[in-house]
Design a protein around this motif. Structure first.
Motif, mmCIF file in Angstrom:
data_model
loop_
_atom_site.group_PDB
_atom_site.id
_atom_site.type_symbol
_atom_site.label_atom_id
_atom_site.label_comp_id
_atom_site.label_asym_id
_atom_site.label_seq_id
_atom_site.Cartn_x
_atom_site.Cartn_y
_atom_site.Cartn_z
ATOM 1 N N GLU A 103 -10.516 17.910 -2.639
ATOM 2 C CA GLU A 103 -11.012 17.678 -3.690
ATOM 3 C C GLU A 103 -9.954 17.051 -5.081
ATOM 4 O O GLU A 103 -10.293 16.973 -6.189
ATOM 5 N N THR A 104 -8.877 17.008 -4.657
ATOM 6 C CA THR A 104 -7.719 16.771 -5.731
ATOM 7 C C THR A 104 -7.939 15.246 -6.124
ATOM 8 O O THR A 104 -8.246 14.331 -5.299
ATOM 9 N N PRO A 105 -7.859 15.265 -7.361
ATOM 10 C CA PRO A 105 -8.180 13.884 -8.075
ATOM 11 C C PRO A 105 -6.883 13.107 -7.894
ATOM 12 O O PRO A 105 -5.860 13.435 -8.193
ATOM 13 N N VAL A 106 -7.349 11.615 -7.714
ATOM 14 C CA VAL A 106 -6.317 10.777 -7.514
ATOM 15 C C VAL A 106 -6.561 9.594 -8.544
ATOM 16 O O VAL A 106 -7.548 8.984 -8.205
ATOM 17 N N ALA A 107 -5.791 9.134 -9.411
ATOM 18 C CA ALA A 107 -6.000 8.353 -10.254
ATOM 19 C C ALA A 107 -5.226 7.015 -9.967
ATOM 20 O O ALA A 107 -4.161 7.159 -9.640
ATOM 21 N N ILE A 108 -5.797 6.024 -10.314
ATOM 22 C CA ILE A 108 -5.170 4.621 -9.943
ATOM 23 C C ILE A 108 -5.085 3.930 -11.355
ATOM 24 O O ILE A 108 -5.933 3.579 -12.193
ATOM 25 N N ALA A 109 -3.778 3.772 -11.560
ATOM 26 C CA ALA A 109 -3.584 3.147 -13.122
ATOM 27 C C ALA A 109 -2.800 1.586 -13.038
ATOM 28 O O ALA A 109 -2.162 1.377 -12.119
ATOM 29 N N GLY A 110 -3.004 0.853 -13.820
ATOM 30 C CA GLY A 110 -2.072 -0.549 -14.256
ATOM 31 C C GLY A 110 -1.790 -0.365 -15.772
ATOM 32 O O GLY A 110 -2.063 0.723 -16.324
ATOM 33 N N PRO A 111 -0.980 -1.461 -16.121
ATOM 34 C CA PRO A 111 -0.664 -1.298 -17.448
ATOM 35 C C PRO A 111 -1.576 -0.899 -18.502
ATOM 36 O O PRO A 111 -1.298 -0.311 -19.535
ATOM 37 N N GLU A 112 -2.800 -1.381 -18.413
ATOM 38 C CA GLU A 112 -3.966 -1.080 -19.229
ATOM 39 C C GLU A 112 -4.499 0.246 -19.311
ATOM 40 O O GLU A 112 -5.275 0.427 -20.145
ATOM 41 N N GLY A 113 -4.164 0.980 -18.373
ATOM 42 C CA GLY A 113 -4.832 2.395 -18.439
ATOM 43 C C GLY A 113 -5.212 2.923 -16.617
ATOM 44 O O GLY A 113 -4.940 2.131 -15.758
ATOM 45 N N VAL A 114 -6.068 3.686 -16.760
ATOM 46 C CA VAL A 114 -6.417 4.058 -15.261
ATOM 47 C C VAL A 114 -7.599 3.090 -15.012
ATOM 48 O O VAL A 114 -8.528 2.933 -15.844
ATOM 49 N N ARG A 115 -7.502 2.868 -13.765
ATOM 50 C CA ARG A 115 -8.591 1.782 -13.436
ATOM 51 C C ARG A 115 -9.639 2.378 -12.476
ATOM 52 O O ARG A 115 -10.660 1.693 -12.409
ATOM 53 N N ALA A 116 -9.195 3.603 -11.959
ATOM 54 C CA ALA A 116 -10.089 3.930 -10.976
ATOM 55 C C ALA A 116 -9.757 5.389 -10.629
ATOM 56 O O ALA A 116 -8.421 5.837 -10.744
ATOM 57 N N ARG A 117 -10.689 6.469 -10.340
ATOM 58 C CA ARG A 117 -10.631 7.675 -9.945
ATOM 59 C C ARG A 117 -11.130 8.090 -8.713
ATOM 60 O O ARG A 117 -12.211 7.637 -8.428
ATOM 61 N N PHE A 118 -10.437 8.615 -7.730
ATOM 62 C CA PHE A 118 -10.835 9.081 -6.408
ATOM 63 C C PHE A 118 -10.633 10.658 -6.499
ATOM 64 O O PHE A 118 -9.889 11.044 -6.993
ATOM 65 N N THR A 119 -11.192 10.971 -5.361
ATOM 66 C CA THR A 119 -10.614 12.290 -4.756
ATOM 67 C C THR A 119 -9.738 11.830 -3.531
ATOM 68 O O THR A 119 -10.281 10.965 -2.811
ATOM 69 N N LEU A 120 -9.211 12.898 -3.033
ATOM 70 C CA LEU A 120 -8.262 12.694 -1.805
ATOM 71 C C LEU A 120 -9.144 12.517 -0.657
ATOM 72 O O LEU A 120 -8.904 11.744 0.164
ATOM 73 N N GLU A 121 -10.218 13.370 -0.658
ATOM 74 C CA GLU A 121 -11.249 12.996 0.609
ATOM 75 C C GLU A 121 -11.623 11.726 0.478
ATOM 76 O O GLU A 121 -12.087 11.098 1.564
ATOM 77 N N GLU A 122 -12.008 10.976 -0.787
ATOM 78 C CA GLU A 122 -12.590 9.632 -0.754
ATOM 79 C C GLU A 122 -11.409 8.775 -0.254
ATOM 80 O O GLU A 122 -11.797 7.756 0.491
ATOM 81 N N LEU A 123 -10.294 8.868 -0.064
ATOM 82 C CA LEU A 123 -9.326 7.976 0.139
ATOM 83 C C LEU A 123 -8.689 8.537 1.661
ATOM 84 O O LEU A 123 -8.475 7.495 2.425
ATOM 85 N N LEU A 124 -8.957 9.684 1.928
ATOM 86 C CA LEU A 124 -8.525 10.066 3.448
ATOM 87 C C LEU A 124 -9.664 10.980 4.032
ATOM 88 O O LEU A 124 -9.401 12.266 4.029
ATOM 89 N N PRO A 125 -10.497 10.560 4.389
ATOM 90 C CA PRO A 125 -11.912 11.295 4.668
ATOM 91 C C PRO A 125 -11.592 11.824 6.342
ATOM 92 O O PRO A 125 -10.740 11.301 6.840
ATOM 93 N N ALA A 126 -12.150 12.995 6.237
ATOM 94 C CA ALA A 126 -12.123 13.821 7.696
ATOM 95 C C ALA A 126 -10.506 13.966 8.130
ATOM 96 O O ALA A 126 -10.229 13.853 9.074
ATOM 97 N N SER A 127 -9.664 14.205 6.825
ATOM 98 C CA SER A 127 -8.304 14.214 7.451
ATOM 99 C C SER A 127 -7.809 15.564 8.070
ATOM 100 O O SER A 127 -8.237 16.493 8.373
ATOM 101 N N PHE A 128 -6.642 15.100 8.859
ATOM 102 C CA PHE A 128 -5.906 16.361 9.625
ATOM 103 C C PHE A 128 -4.735 16.687 8.448
ATOM 104 O O PHE A 128 -4.008 15.970 7.810
#
Length: 135
Positions: A103-128
């Motif tokens: 559930e750790t939040p992962v924010a993705i940003a560019g020069p204009e600011g935060v563009r998207a937010r995910f949880t680690l689970e969303e980026l790496l589902p069913a992880s080891f």
């Protein structure tokens, strides 16, 4: 748990991103993470003429965190430029997983600011992760 201060993470990542050593790809990335001790650690990508030897920004921030004595990632922000979201590569998603919960939040940003937010689970589902191995 209080919401992470993404403004502080953005400031740290955007400050370090120009310092990246990217003479081959010219693609500079900065990352900043909030550790379990409340400290913000930052890193930037460092390329090498032997491409597999380089290091991603997220790996640099994680190394700084461990060197600083912290043990876990509470939130992380990745800063990169371009039209597409600069999300962590597969290897960095696994590196983050070593020190973060699904559930750790992962924010993705560019020069204009935060563009998207995910949880680690969303980026790496069913992880080891560490729980899969006996200790």
């Amino acid at each position: 748990m209080a919401a992470p201060d993404f403004a502080a993470l953005f400031a740290a990542a955007s400050r370090i991103q120009p310092r990246a050593y990217a003479p081959y790809s010219r693609f500079k990335v900065g990352a900043a993470l909030l550790a379990d001790d409340g400290t913000i650690y930052a890193g930037c990508n460092v390329e090498n003429a032997a491409y597999p030897v380089g290091a991603c920004a997220e790996a640099g921030a994680i190394s700084a965190m461990i060197a600083g004595g912290a043990k876990a990632i509470s939130a992380i922000l990745v800063f990169g430029e371009g039209a597409e979201l600069v999300t962590p590569c597969g290897a960095c998603r696994q590196r983050i997983r070593e020190f973060a919960l699904p559930e750790t939040p992962v924010a993705i940003a560019g020069p204009e600011g935060v563009r998207a937010r995910f949880t680690l689970e969303e980026l790496l589902p069913a992880s080891f992760g560490p729980a899969n191995l006996p200790r």
